[in-house]
Design a protein around this motif. Structure first.
Motif, PDB file in Angstrom:
ATOM      1  N   THR A 132     -82.024  65.886  10.518  1.00 41.13           N
ATOM      2  CA  THR A 132     -82.001  64.568  11.162  1.00 41.13           C
ATOM      3  C   THR A 132     -81.734  63.496  10.111  1.00 41.13           C
ATOM      4  N   LEU A 133     -80.792  62.603  10.443  1.00 41.91           N
ATOM      5  CA  LEU A 133     -80.430  61.504   9.552  1.00 41.91           C
ATOM      6  C   LEU A 133     -80.678  60.191  10.281  1.00 41.91           C
ATOM      7  N   GLU A 134     -81.502  59.331   9.685  1.00 38.83           N
ATOM      8  CA  GLU A 134     -81.796  58.007  10.241  1.00 38.83           C
ATOM      9  C   GLU A 134     -80.890  57.002   9.535  1.00 38.83           C
ATOM     10  N   LEU A 135     -79.941  56.407  10.283  1.00 38.56           N
ATOM     11  CA  LEU A 135     -78.942  55.514   9.702  1.00 38.56           C
ATOM     12  C   LEU A 135     -79.469  54.100   9.504  1.00 38.56           C
ATOM     13  N   GLU A 136     -78.836  53.368   8.566  1.00 38.84           N
ATOM     14  CA  GLU A 136     -79.178  51.955   8.343  1.00 38.84           C
ATOM     15  C   GLU A 136     -78.640  51.085   9.469  1.00 38.84           C
ATOM     16  N   LYS A 137     -77.416  51.402   9.950  1.00 42.51           N
ATOM     17  CA  LYS A 137     -76.767  50.593  10.987  1.00 42.51           C
ATOM     18  C   LYS A 137     -76.505  51.463  12.201  1.00 42.51           C
ATOM     19  N   GLU A 138     -76.289  50.832  13.325  1.00 42.90           N
ATOM     20  CA  GLU A 138     -75.901  51.570  14.535  1.00 42.90           C
ATOM     21  C   GLU A 138     -74.610  52.334  14.250  1.00 42.90           C
ATOM     22  N   PRO A 139     -74.527  53.593  14.657  1.00 40.58           N
ATOM     23  CA  PRO A 139     -73.301  54.365  14.381  1.00 40.58           C
ATOM     24  C   PRO A 139     -72.134  53.876  15.235  1.00 40.58           C
ATOM     25  N   GLU A 140     -71.042  53.509  14.575  1.00 38.32           N
ATOM     26  CA  GLU A 140     -69.828  53.116  15.268  1.00 38.32           C
ATOM     27  C   GLU A 140     -68.750  54.138  14.960  1.00 38.32           C
ATOM     28  N   ASN A 141     -67.928  54.452  15.954  1.00 40.86           N
ATOM     29  CA  ASN A 141     -66.825  55.392  15.786  1.00 40.86           C
ATOM     30  C   ASN A 141     -67.302  56.784  15.376  1.00 40.86           C
ATOM     31  N   ILE A 142     -68.551  57.110  15.686  1.00 40.51           N
ATOM     32  CA  ILE A 142     -69.098  58.447  15.429  1.00 40.51           C
ATOM     33  C   ILE A 142     -69.506  59.020  16.784  1.00 40.51           C
ATOM     34  N   LEU A 143     -68.864  60.108  17.170  1.00 40.67           N
ATOM     35  CA  LEU A 143     -69.082  60.705  18.475  1.00 40.67           C
ATOM     36  C   LEU A 143     -69.731  62.076  18.329  1.00 40.67           C
ATOM     37  N   PRO A 144     -70.499  62.503  19.311  1.00 41.08           N
ATOM     38  CA  PRO A 144     -71.073  63.858  19.248  1.00 41.08           C
ATOM     39  C   PRO A 144     -69.968  64.910  19.139  1.00 41.08           C
ATOM     40  N   ASP A 145     -70.239  65.942  18.346  1.00 44.41           N
ATOM     41  CA  ASP A 145     -69.322  67.079  18.162  1.00 44.41           C
ATOM     42  C   ASP A 145     -67.998  66.705  17.508  1.00 44.41           C
ATOM     43  N   THR A 146     -67.936  65.561  16.842  1.00 43.64           N
ATOM     44  CA  THR A 146     -66.730  65.147  16.117  1.00 43.64           C
ATOM     45  C   THR A 146     -67.043  65.131  14.621  1.00 43.64           C
ATOM     46  N   TYR A 147     -66.234  65.832  13.837  1.00 47.79           N
ATOM     47  CA  TYR A 147     -66.525  66.017  12.415  1.00 47.79           C
ATOM     48  C   TYR A 147     -66.381  64.727  11.608  1.00 47.79           C
ATOM     49  N   LEU A 201     -73.276  66.527  -3.637  1.00 46.22           N
ATOM     50  CA  LEU A 201     -72.973  67.511  -2.605  1.00 46.22           C
ATOM     51  C   LEU A 201     -72.055  66.888  -1.564  1.00 46.22           C
ATOM     52  N   TYR A 202     -71.043  67.660  -1.137  1.00 42.34           N
ATOM     53  CA  TYR A 202     -70.090  67.198  -0.138  1.00 42.34           C
ATOM     54  C   TYR A 202     -69.913  68.275   0.921  1.00 42.34           C
ATOM     55  N   PHE A 203     -69.872  67.881   2.185  1.00 41.50           N
ATOM     56  CA  PHE A 203     -69.548  68.821   3.250  1.00 41.50           C
ATOM     57  C   PHE A 203     -69.100  68.066   4.494  1.00 41.50           C
ATOM     58  N   ASP A 204     -68.456  68.812   5.414  1.00 37.16           N
ATOM     59  CA  ASP A 204     -68.081  68.292   6.723  1.00 37.16           C
ATOM     60  C   ASP A 204     -69.081  68.796   7.746  1.00 37.16           C
ATOM     61  N   SER A 205     -69.454  67.957   8.691  1.00 40.30           N
ATOM     62  CA  SER A 205     -70.314  68.402   9.775  1.00 40.30           C
ATOM     63  C   SER A 205     -70.133  67.462  10.961  1.00 40.30           C
ATOM     64  N   TYR A 206     -70.975  67.620  11.968  1.00 43.24           N
ATOM     65  CA  TYR A 206     -70.886  66.809  13.175  1.00 43.24           C
ATOM     66  C   TYR A 206     -72.296  66.564  13.713  1.00 43.24           C
ATOM     67  N   ALA A 207     -72.405  65.540  14.554  1.00 42.78           N
ATOM     68  CA  ALA A 207     -73.692  65.214  15.176  1.00 42.78           C
ATOM     69  C   ALA A 207     -73.837  66.010  16.464  1.00 42.78           C
ATOM     70  N   LYS A 208     -74.897  66.803  16.534  1.00 43.27           N
ATOM     71  CA  LYS A 208     -75.189  67.532  17.777  1.00 43.27           C
ATOM     72  C   LYS A 208     -75.725  66.565  18.830  1.00 43.27           C
ATOM     73  N   LYS A 209     -76.504  65.576  18.361  1.00 43.11           N
ATOM     74  CA  LYS A 209     -77.058  64.554  19.253  1.00 43.11           C
ATOM     75  C   LYS A 209     -77.053  63.220  18.521  1.00 43.11           C
ATOM     76  N   ILE A 210     -76.858  62.153  19.281  1.00 40.59           N
ATOM     77  CA  ILE A 210     -76.949  60.790  18.745  1.00 40.59           C
ATOM     78  C   ILE A 210     -77.902  60.012  19.637  1.00 40.59           C
ATOM     79  N   ASN A 211     -78.974  59.505  19.023  1.00 43.22           N
ATOM     80  CA  ASN A 211     -79.966  58.723  19.757  1.00 43.22           C
ATOM     81  C   ASN A 211     -80.201  57.428  18.979  1.00 43.22           C
ATOM     82  N   GLY A 212     -79.444  56.368  19.334  1.00 44.00           N
ATOM     83  CA  GLY A 212     -79.523  55.119  18.572  1.00 44.00           C
ATOM     84  C   GLY A 212     -79.030  55.349  17.152  1.00 44.00           C
ATOM     85  N   LYS A 213     -79.879  55.036  16.169  1.00 46.26           N
ATOM     86  CA  LYS A 213     -79.520  55.226  14.766  1.00 46.26           C
ATOM     87  C   LYS A 213     -79.871  56.628  14.259  1.00 46.26           C
ATOM     88  N   THR A 214     -80.408  57.477  15.121  1.00 40.89           N
ATOM     89  CA  THR A 214     -80.845  58.816  14.712  1.00 40.89           C
ATOM     90  C   THR A 214     -79.798  59.857  15.092  1.00 40.89           C
TER      91      THR A 214
END
Length: 196
Positions: A35-50, A62-75
């Motif tokens: 779980t990642l708690e963001l500083e700002k509301e996520p813009e242009n970040i969609l579930p299941d999009t890398y 460390l560097y990697f590609d991944s995607y958000a399984k769930k987005i709940n506000g800034k979480t």
């Protein structure tokens, strides 16, 4: 992955449109995600999009590609990646960066040739004298259409064999966004150069 990503660790996420880059803190880690708690509301970040993720660990950057399984506000609940890559052990990825540029101060402009660069600073050469204690303005070209404006604070000056000076120093930014763009640029160029 659990030994690399830990609670309290900061991370930067960069979607395909880097203008929507964001940063946050990892708040929990499990076998299949974290779980990642963001500083700002996520813009242009969609579930299941890398998107790209960068974070500093005790083993290096460390560097990697991944995607958000769930987005709940800034979480964001982010899937653990199948693979990851360490860019290097220093805090910021440093790359060769050969450009003829100018630095500016109240006393005038100075022509320089950059040697290497990271989000933390750069090494450069100049035939003109550079003063420690003077902060210089500089524009760093990261693409054909994009320059990052920041300040260069010289830390170490060495006399070069050609009679000029080799200068190392640190960058100071007006915004954390510009620092993220340089971080991303250096990381991507580092990967490209290693894959050549």
């Amino acid at each position: 992955m659990r030994e690399l990503v830990v609670e309290g660790q900061e991370a930067i996420i960069i979607p395909s449109n880097y203008k929507f880059a964001n940063r946050g803190v990892i708040t929990s880690v499990s076998a299949g995600d974290f779980t990642l708690e963001l500083e700002k509301e996520p813009e242009n970040i969609l579930p299941d999009t890398y998107f790209e993720i960068y974070t500093q660990t005790k083993h290096g950057k460390l560097y990697f590609d991944s995607y958000a399984k769930k987005i709940n506000g800034k979480t964001l609940l982010i899937a653990s990646p199948a693979k990851h890559k360490f860019l290097q052990r220093r805090q910021y990825t440093r790359i060769k960066f050969m450009h003829d540029l100018e630095i500016k101060s109240n006393t005038g402009n100075i022509n320089i040739s950059t040697l290497d660069i990271s989000a933390g600073g750069m090494k450069m050469h100049s035939t003109d004298k550079i003063d420690i204690g003077t902060v210089y303005e500089i524009e760093i070209p990261i693409s054909e259409t994009k320059n990052i404006k920041c300040f260069f604070d010289p830390i170490r000056i060495e006399k070069a064999e050609d009679g000029g000076y080799t200068v190392s120093g640190q960058f100071k930014y007006e915004s954390g966004y510009d620092k993220m763009l340089i971080t991303q640029y250096c990381a991507k160029r580092n990967v490209e150069l290693k894959n050549k």
